[in-house]
Design an enzyme around this catalytic site. Sequence first.
Site, PDB file in Angstrom:
ATOM      1  N   VAL A 187       0.864  -1.177   0.000  1.00  0.00           N
ATOM      2  CA  VAL A 187       0.000   0.000   0.000  1.00  0.00           C
ATOM      3  C   VAL A 187       0.901   1.228   0.000  1.00  0.00           C
ATOM      4  O   VAL A 187       1.720   1.405   0.913  1.00  0.00           O
ATOM      5  CB  VAL A 187      -0.936   0.020   1.219  1.00  0.00           C
ATOM      6  CG1 VAL A 187      -1.736   1.329   1.253  1.00  0.00           C
ATOM      7  CG2 VAL A 187      -1.882  -1.168   1.189  1.00  0.00           C
ATOM      8  N   GLU A 204      -3.568   1.750  -2.242  1.00  0.00           N
ATOM      9  CA  GLU A 204      -3.078   3.114  -2.036  1.00  0.00           C
ATOM     10  C   GLU A 204      -3.840   3.800  -0.911  1.00  0.00           C
ATOM     11  O   GLU A 204      -4.888   3.355  -0.476  1.00  0.00           O
ATOM     12  CB  GLU A 204      -3.232   3.934  -3.334  1.00  0.00           C
ATOM     13  CG  GLU A 204      -4.549   3.782  -4.054  1.00  0.00           C
ATOM     14  CD  GLU A 204      -5.785   4.138  -3.264  1.00  0.00           C
ATOM     15  OE1 GLU A 204      -5.762   5.177  -2.561  1.00  0.00           O
ATOM     16  OE2 GLU A 204      -6.773   3.391  -3.316  1.00  0.00           O
ATOM     17  N   GLY A 212     -10.655   1.529  -0.999  1.00  0.00           N
ATOM     18  CA  GLY A 212      -9.232   1.656  -1.319  1.00  0.00           C
ATOM     19  C   GLY A 212      -8.416   0.780  -0.390  1.00  0.00           C
ATOM     20  O   GLY A 212      -8.871  -0.264   0.069  1.00  0.00           O
ATOM     21  N   GLU A 213      -7.188   1.200  -0.139  1.00  0.00           N
ATOM     22  CA  GLU A 213      -6.258   0.492   0.759  1.00  0.00           C
ATOM     23  C   GLU A 213      -5.779  -0.845   0.195  1.00  0.00           C
ATOM     24  O   GLU A 213      -5.032  -1.547   0.855  1.00  0.00           O
ATOM     25  CB  GLU A 213      -6.895   0.197   2.136  1.00  0.00           C
ATOM     26  CG  GLU A 213      -7.427   1.366   2.883  1.00  0.00           C
ATOM     27  CD  GLU A 213      -8.074   0.965   4.207  1.00  0.00           C
ATOM     28  OE1 GLU A 213      -8.075  -0.246   4.561  1.00  0.00           O
ATOM     29  OE2 GLU A 213      -8.578   1.853   4.901  1.00  0.00           O
ATOM     30  N   GLY A 214      -6.257  -1.243  -0.987  1.00  0.00           N
ATOM     31  CA  GLY A 214      -5.975  -2.587  -1.466  1.00  0.00           C
ATOM     32  C   GLY A 214      -6.991  -3.603  -0.974  1.00  0.00           C
ATOM     33  O   GLY A 214      -6.811  -4.815  -1.169  1.00  0.00           O
TER      34      GLY A 214
END
EC number: 2.4.2.21
Length: 339
Positions: free
Chosen positions: A72, A164, A306-308
């Site tokens: 990330v 991300e 998000g964050e993966g």
Amino acid sequence: MSLPRIAALSDIAKLTDRLPEADTAAAEAARARQNSLTKPPGSLGRLEALAEFMATWRGTARPEIWRAQALVFAGNHGICAQGVNPYPQEVTAQMVANFRSGGAAINQLCAVTGADLSVIALELDRPTGDFTEGPAMSETDCLDALWQGASAVDEGADILILGEMGIGNSTVAAALAAACFGGDVAEWTGPGTGSDKAGIARKIDAIGRGLKRHEGVIGNAPEILAALGGREQAAICGAVLAARAARIPVILDGFICTAAAAVLYATDKRLLDHCLVGHASAEPGHRKLLAAIHKRPVLEFDMRLGEGSGAALALGIVRSALACHNGMATFGEAGVSEA
């Protein structure tokens, strides 16, 4: 192999013919195994396709995931000066701390699906430039972030998950998508972390002004990355390229992660052949982007964190595909008559 040196943004377009290609022999062997397993041909649907995809890039008929790496990347953005996000940029660093202490969704999902998570903060105290006033990054800054992404990839991994974090980066993603693929800016732009109608209107206005200011780079995707992107977007591109050099399949996360990698597709569509998209984000521009890069997501769970997180969840599906592919008996082994 390791990623060849990229000394200038123009070098990215020259990489494709130097990077590994799909292993068609391994793919055919994996397909033959699927057709010999104790099930009707094609009855496991996309699980069969995922097993074949993994075989194609790992170069073996029976690929396994011993090491799954999750990266990330976090960055801050000058475009936030245009009022495009309801949260202050301090939240980026606060969330990085949360990732590192194990308190975020991505930590739980990586634990469940068996991925080793690393969080890489990219100069959070030095946001990129406001792209309505000038380039977001110099070529040097962009290349530095790209190489940080590339250097973070473990060449011994069997699969790579990318995500991300960055306040303002849904605006950046919409700008990259619009610059690379054209169309109405409003169709690429959504609420991100929760912008209201007025906030979305500010995002659309800022992106439109940015596109006008940087119209000279339209058609040159790597230059678009520097003009409009962020450090985490450049790092994602670097990680995707390094994974390709090492024949590591990649699972991209949602809209923001896909928009970053789509810069490579706009450079040469073959550069994303080794990539899956983990899920279809609820962010409205993502489906339009998936159509533009001809990718079908693994999952559709209405996520937009998000964050993966969507990529980590999709890893569980890929693991399931390989468990069936490698663990099931063939008709001959099971003593089951074939048709």
